[in-house]
Design a protein around this motif. Structure first.
Motif, PDB file in Angstrom:
ATOM      1  N   GLU A   1       0.825  -1.199   0.000  1.00 42.62           N
ATOM      2  CA  GLU A   1       0.000   0.000   0.000  1.00 42.62           C
ATOM      3  C   GLU A   1       0.858   1.247   0.000  1.00 42.62           C
ATOM      4  OE1 GLU A   1      -3.564   2.433   0.536  1.00 42.62           O
ATOM      5  OE2 GLU A   1      -3.058   0.506  -0.358  1.00 42.62           O
ATOM      6  N   ALA A   2       1.925   1.264   0.806  1.00 41.39           N
ATOM      7  CA  ALA A   2       2.805   2.426   0.866  1.00 41.39           C
ATOM      8  C   ALA A   2       3.434   2.701  -0.488  1.00 41.39           C
ATOM      9  CB  ALA A   2       3.890   2.220   1.921  1.00 41.39           C
TER      10      ALA A   2
ATOM     11  N   ASP B   1     -13.099  14.105  17.506  1.00 37.57           N
ATOM     12  CA  ASP B   1     -14.296  14.106  16.676  1.00 37.57           C
ATOM     13  C   ASP B   1     -13.933  14.877  15.418  1.00 37.57           C
ATOM     14  OD1 ASP B   1     -16.818  13.655  15.713  1.00 37.57           O
ATOM     15  OD2 ASP B   1     -17.880  14.673  17.349  1.00 37.57           O
ATOM     16  N   PHE B   2     -14.772  14.837  14.415  1.00 41.20           N
ATOM     17  CA  PHE B   2     -14.400  15.448  13.139  1.00 41.20           C
ATOM     18  C   PHE B   2     -15.645  15.669  12.308  1.00 41.20           C
ATOM     19  CE2 PHE B   2     -14.939  11.048  12.243  1.00 41.20           C
ATOM     20  CZ  PHE B   2     -15.152  10.888  10.877  1.00 41.20           C
ATOM     21  N   SER B   3     -15.487  16.442  11.251  1.00 39.14           N
ATOM     22  CA  SER B   3     -16.523  16.615  10.245  1.00 39.14           C
ATOM     23  C   SER B   3     -16.194  15.707   9.066  1.00 39.14           C
ATOM     24  CB  SER B   3     -16.595  18.074   9.786  1.00 39.14           C
ATOM     25  OG  SER B   3     -17.378  18.188   8.611  1.00 39.14           O
ATOM     26  N   GLU B   4     -16.978  14.673   8.890  1.00 42.25           N
ATOM     27  CA  GLU B   4     -16.688  13.701   7.839  1.00 42.25           C
ATOM     28  C   GLU B   4     -16.653  14.349   6.467  1.00 42.25           C
ATOM     29  OE1 GLU B   4     -18.217   9.229   6.499  1.00 42.25           O
ATOM     30  OE2 GLU B   4     -19.199  10.324   8.137  1.00 42.25           O
ATOM     31  N   ARG B   5     -17.578  15.262   6.220  1.00 37.13           N
ATOM     32  CA  ARG B   5     -17.640  15.903   4.910  1.00 37.13           C
ATOM     33  C   ARG B   5     -16.416  16.777   4.642  1.00 37.13           C
ATOM     34  NH1 ARG B   5     -22.505  15.247   7.044  1.00 37.13           N
ATOM     35  NH2 ARG B   5     -24.211  14.406   5.757  1.00 37.13           N
ATOM     36  N   ASP B   6     -15.892  17.404   5.695  1.00 41.01           N
ATOM     37  CA  ASP B   6     -14.722  18.265   5.510  1.00 41.01           C
ATOM     38  C   ASP B   6     -13.423  17.480   5.416  1.00 41.01           C
ATOM     39  OD1 ASP B   6     -15.616  21.210   5.720  1.00 41.01           O
ATOM     40  OD2 ASP B   6     -16.698  20.251   7.352  1.00 41.01           O
ATOM     41  N   ALA B   7     -13.370  16.314   6.058  1.00 45.42           N
ATOM     42  CA  ALA B   7     -12.148  15.506   6.029  1.00 45.42           C
ATOM     43  C   ALA B   7     -12.057  14.637   4.771  1.00 45.42           C
ATOM     44  CB  ALA B   7     -12.084  14.612   7.265  1.00 45.42           C
ATOM     45  N   LYS B   8     -13.179  14.392   4.154  1.00 49.06           N
ATOM     46  CA  LYS B   8     -13.218  13.453   3.030  1.00 49.06           C
ATOM     47  C   LYS B   8     -12.340  13.924   1.879  1.00 49.06           C
ATOM     48  CE  LYS B   8     -16.458  10.742   0.264  1.00 49.06           C
ATOM     49  NZ  LYS B   8     -17.907  10.492  -0.024  1.00 49.06           N
ATOM     50  N   GLY B   9     -11.485  13.022   1.413  1.00 51.00           N
ATOM     51  CA  GLY B   9     -10.654  13.293   0.248  1.00 51.00           C
ATOM     52  C   GLY B   9      -9.304  13.916   0.548  1.00 51.00           C
ATOM     53  N   LEU B  10      -8.962  14.124   1.826  1.00 50.76           N
ATOM     54  CA  LEU B  10      -7.672  14.751   2.134  1.00 50.76           C
ATOM     55  C   LEU B  10      -6.488  13.847   1.803  1.00 50.76           C
ATOM     56  CD1 LEU B  10      -8.519  16.500   5.534  1.00 50.76           C
ATOM     57  CD2 LEU B  10      -8.076  17.600   3.335  1.00 50.76           C
ATOM     58  N   ARG B  11      -6.595  12.568   2.075  1.00 51.18           N
ATOM     59  CA  ARG B  11      -5.584  11.561   1.742  1.00 51.18           C
ATOM     60  C   ARG B  11      -4.173  11.924   2.222  1.00 51.18           C
ATOM     61  NH1 ARG B  11      -6.953   7.434  -1.241  1.00 51.18           N
ATOM     62  NH2 ARG B  11      -4.838   7.113  -2.018  1.00 51.18           N
ATOM     63  N   PRO B  12      -3.982  12.164   3.517  1.00 47.11           N
ATOM     64  CA  PRO B  12      -2.637  12.449   4.028  1.00 47.11           C
ATOM     65  C   PRO B  12      -1.763  11.202   4.032  1.00 47.11           C
ATOM     66  CG  PRO B  12      -4.146  12.146   5.845  1.00 47.11           C
ATOM     67  CD  PRO B  12      -4.984  12.115   4.588  1.00 47.11           C
ATOM     68  N   ASP B  13      -0.440  11.415   4.036  1.00 52.41           N
ATOM     69  CA  ASP B  13       0.485  10.294   4.229  1.00 52.41           C
ATOM     70  C   ASP B  13       0.468   9.840   5.680  1.00 52.41           C
ATOM     71  OD1 ASP B  13       1.768  10.252   1.539  1.00 52.41           O
ATOM     72  OD2 ASP B  13       2.356  12.278   2.111  1.00 52.41           O
TER      73      ASP B  13
ATOM     74  N   ARG C   1     -11.843   6.062   6.637  1.00 49.30           N
ATOM     75  CA  ARG C   1     -12.372   6.026   5.272  1.00 49.30           C
ATOM     76  C   ARG C   1     -12.356   7.413   4.642  1.00 49.30           C
ATOM     77  NH1 ARG C   1     -17.623   2.586   7.162  1.00 49.30           N
ATOM     78  NH2 ARG C   1     -16.499   0.698   7.822  1.00 49.30           N
ATOM     79  N   ALA C   2     -12.726   8.432   5.425  1.00 49.64           N
ATOM     80  CA  ALA C   2     -12.727   9.794   4.898  1.00 49.64           C
ATOM     81  C   ALA C   2     -11.331  10.224   4.468  1.00 49.64           C
ATOM     82  CB  ALA C   2     -13.273  10.754   5.953  1.00 49.64           C
ATOM     83  N   LEU C   3     -10.321   9.804   5.238  1.00 49.55           N
ATOM     84  CA  LEU C   3      -8.936  10.191   4.953  1.00 49.55           C
ATOM     85  C   LEU C   3      -8.266   9.286   3.918  1.00 49.55           C
ATOM     86  CD1 LEU C   3      -7.662  11.010   8.563  1.00 49.55           C
ATOM     87  CD2 LEU C   3      -8.418  12.618   6.806  1.00 49.55           C
ATOM     88  N   GLY C   4      -8.975   8.312   3.407  1.00 45.53           N
ATOM     89  CA  GLY C   4      -8.382   7.433   2.404  1.00 45.53           C
ATOM     90  C   GLY C   4      -7.458   6.381   2.985  1.00 45.53           C
ATOM     91  N   LYS C   5      -7.667   6.014   4.260  1.00 37.02           N
ATOM     92  CA  LYS C   5      -6.868   4.992   4.945  1.00 37.02           C
ATOM     93  C   LYS C   5      -5.370   5.293   4.826  1.00 37.02           C
ATOM     94  CE  LYS C   5     -10.504   1.541   4.555  1.00 37.02           C
ATOM     95  NZ  LYS C   5     -10.891   0.156   4.203  1.00 37.02           N
ATOM     96  N   PRO C   6      -4.909   6.263   5.597  1.00 38.95           N
ATOM     97  CA  PRO C   6      -3.511   6.722   5.487  1.00 38.95           C
ATOM     98  C   PRO C   6      -2.498   5.606   5.680  1.00 38.95           C
ATOM     99  CG  PRO C   6      -4.806   8.172   6.896  1.00 38.95           C
ATOM    100  CD  PRO C   6      -5.648   6.982   6.637  1.00 38.95           C
TER     101      PRO C   6
ATOM    102  N   ALA D   1      -3.656  -2.258   6.227  1.00 39.94           N
ATOM    103  CA  ALA D   1      -2.431  -1.865   5.519  1.00 39.94           C
ATOM    104  C   ALA D   1      -1.752  -0.664   6.161  1.00 39.94           C
ATOM    105  CB  ALA D   1      -2.745  -1.551   4.057  1.00 39.94           C
ATOM    106  N   SER D   2      -2.433   0.028   7.071  1.00 40.11           N
ATOM    107  CA  SER D   2      -1.828   1.191   7.728  1.00 40.11           C
ATOM    108  C   SER D   2      -0.811   0.735   8.771  1.00 40.11           C
ATOM    109  CB  SER D   2      -2.901   2.038   8.416  1.00 40.11           C
ATOM    110  OG  SER D   2      -3.805   2.585   7.487  1.00 40.11           O
ATOM    111  N   ARG D   3       0.320   1.419   8.819  1.00 37.89           N
ATOM    112  CA  ARG D   3       1.296   1.181   9.879  1.00 37.89           C
ATOM    113  C   ARG D   3       0.954   2.091  11.047  1.00 37.89           C
ATOM    114  NH1 ARG D   3       6.382   3.440  10.620  1.00 37.89           N
ATOM    115  NH2 ARG D   3       6.348   4.350   8.537  1.00 37.89           N
ATOM    116  N   ILE D   4       0.907   1.537  12.240  1.00 40.22           N
ATOM    117  CA  ILE D   4       0.542   2.295  13.429  1.00 40.22           C
ATOM    118  C   ILE D   4       1.795   2.580  14.238  1.00 40.22           C
ATOM    119  CG2 ILE D   4      -0.859   2.327  15.527  1.00 40.22           C
ATOM    120  CD1 ILE D   4      -2.698   0.262  14.144  1.00 40.22           C
ATOM    121  N   VAL D   5       2.010   3.853  14.564  1.00 41.12           N
ATOM    122  CA  VAL D   5       3.163   4.272  15.348  1.00 41.12           C
ATOM    123  C   VAL D   5       2.659   4.957  16.618  1.00 41.12           C
ATOM    124  CG1 VAL D   5       5.263   5.664  15.414  1.00 41.12           C
ATOM    125  CG2 VAL D   5       4.544   4.594  13.267  1.00 41.12           C
TER     126      VAL D   5
END
Length: 330
Positions: free
Chosen positions: A39-40, A232-244, A265-270, A310-314
């Motif tokens: 994934e990375a 907490d967060f705003s799902e609509r505002d976070a959607k599509g950001l896709r951070p590393d 899911r909103a963040l694209g599974k960083p 697939a996300s690595r947790i640190v």
């Protein structure tokens, strides 16, 4: 601030272990897999040498990129309010220890503030006045800092949705939400539309003032980091950001429905998930970090693993400087 604010927060929190036998608070990446590596590679994992990051405790971070420093929610002084002992005192006086703060902040160019509770803002007035850094936050943050004597021209007000270019370093403000306790409420809500008559003196003088998240992206296609100050967060505002990298606040209640799955899911599974706001922010920065007894970090990690294997947790610690891929540098 953290979710619950009274004696109901205080519960026995036994020794926990994370997945695959790693200890909580370990500096090294905790979850790795062939799927994660694949994934990375697909996502284009950031180069380790392109940035460095250091956790300042609570939700705070210091990010250094090409000799430039960005701070997020730098709460370093820390002081007791009785929050973690069941004897909470709203009239606790605000404090800031300049000598201690200087040990951690370097020469910040930008300071990002998620909201105005003391465990996010208390050291910001000193940092602003002593360094001249550009402060970015809500209108309430603006009015509070002006009351503390910060130059108004030094503060940039954002609401969420703004994408700011600082010479190639990009800061995106994201409208967000404050954490909820078991009663679906939180401490000190409220906003300001003018500076208070006097500088805030106690922790109860600091209203939340709306909550922001931020996404910081290094120049030249460097890594992007999503930074949260509350769970907490705003799902609509976070959607599509896709951070590393996603620095995600750990909740102390289940009041926010399906918080972890919806956020990931909103963040694209960083590619990298870093839990924050799980430590006891009334204790000095120490090794290892002392934990908030109301937070189940192991359960949070398990949820992340289920939703995004697939996300690595640190799990960060205070002493380690991490590269742009959140691998330890020291």
């Amino acid at each position: 601030m953290s979710d619950d604010t009274d004696a109901q927060r205080i519960q026995r929190f036994g020794r926990r272990t994370v997945l695959r036998g790693a200890a909580l608070g370990a500096a090294a990446p905790l979850l790795t897999s062939t799927a994660a590596a694949s994934e990375a590679a697909t996502r284009g994992a950031p180069a380790a040498g392109s940035a460095s990051l250091r956790w300042l405790g609570t939700s705070g971070w210091r990010i250094d990129v090409d000799g430039r420093t960005v701070l997020f929610d730098p709460y370093i002084t820390r002081f007791k309010t009785g929050l973690f002992s069941g004897a909470f005192k709203p009239d606790t006086e605000l404090k800031s220890n300049p000598k201690l703060v200087r040990e951690y902040i370097g020469r910040p160019e930008i300071v990002l503030v998620s909201h105005c509770h003391w465990d996010h803002l208390a050291d910001v007035p000193y940092i602003a006045k002593s360094t001249g850094a550009r402060i970015i936050g809500t209108e309430t943050t603006f009015h509070v800092l002006v009351a503390f004597g910060v130059d108004p021209d030094q503060i940039s007000v954002v609401k969420g949705g703004e994408v700011l270019d600082f010479g190639g370093l990009t800061v995106e403000a994201v409208a967000s939400r404050h954490s909820r306790n078991k009663r679906h409420s939180y401490f000190a809500p409220g906003t300001l539309n003018a500076p208070p008559a006097a500088a805030p003196r106690t922790i109860s003088d600091l209203p939340e003032g709306d909550t922001l998240a931020f996404q910081v992206t290094a120049p030249n296609s460097g890594p992007s980091a999503f930074l949260m100050g509350a769970s907490d967060f705003s799902e609509r505002d976070a959607k599509g950001l896709r951070p590393d990298l996603a620095m995600i606040a750990v909740p102390s209640s289940a009041s926010t429905s399906h918080y972890v799955p919806r956020l990931l899911r909103a963040l694209g599974k960083p590619g990298v998930v870093v839990p924050v706001h799980w430590d006891n922010f009334e204790e000095p920065l120490s090794d290892p970090p002392r934990r908030d007894p109301a937070v189940d970090l192991a359960a949070f990690i398990a949820q992340v693993h289920r939703e995004s294997p697939a996300s690595r947790i640190v799990v960060p610690d205070y002493r380690t400087t991490y590269g742009g891929d959140m691998r330890p540098r020291n």
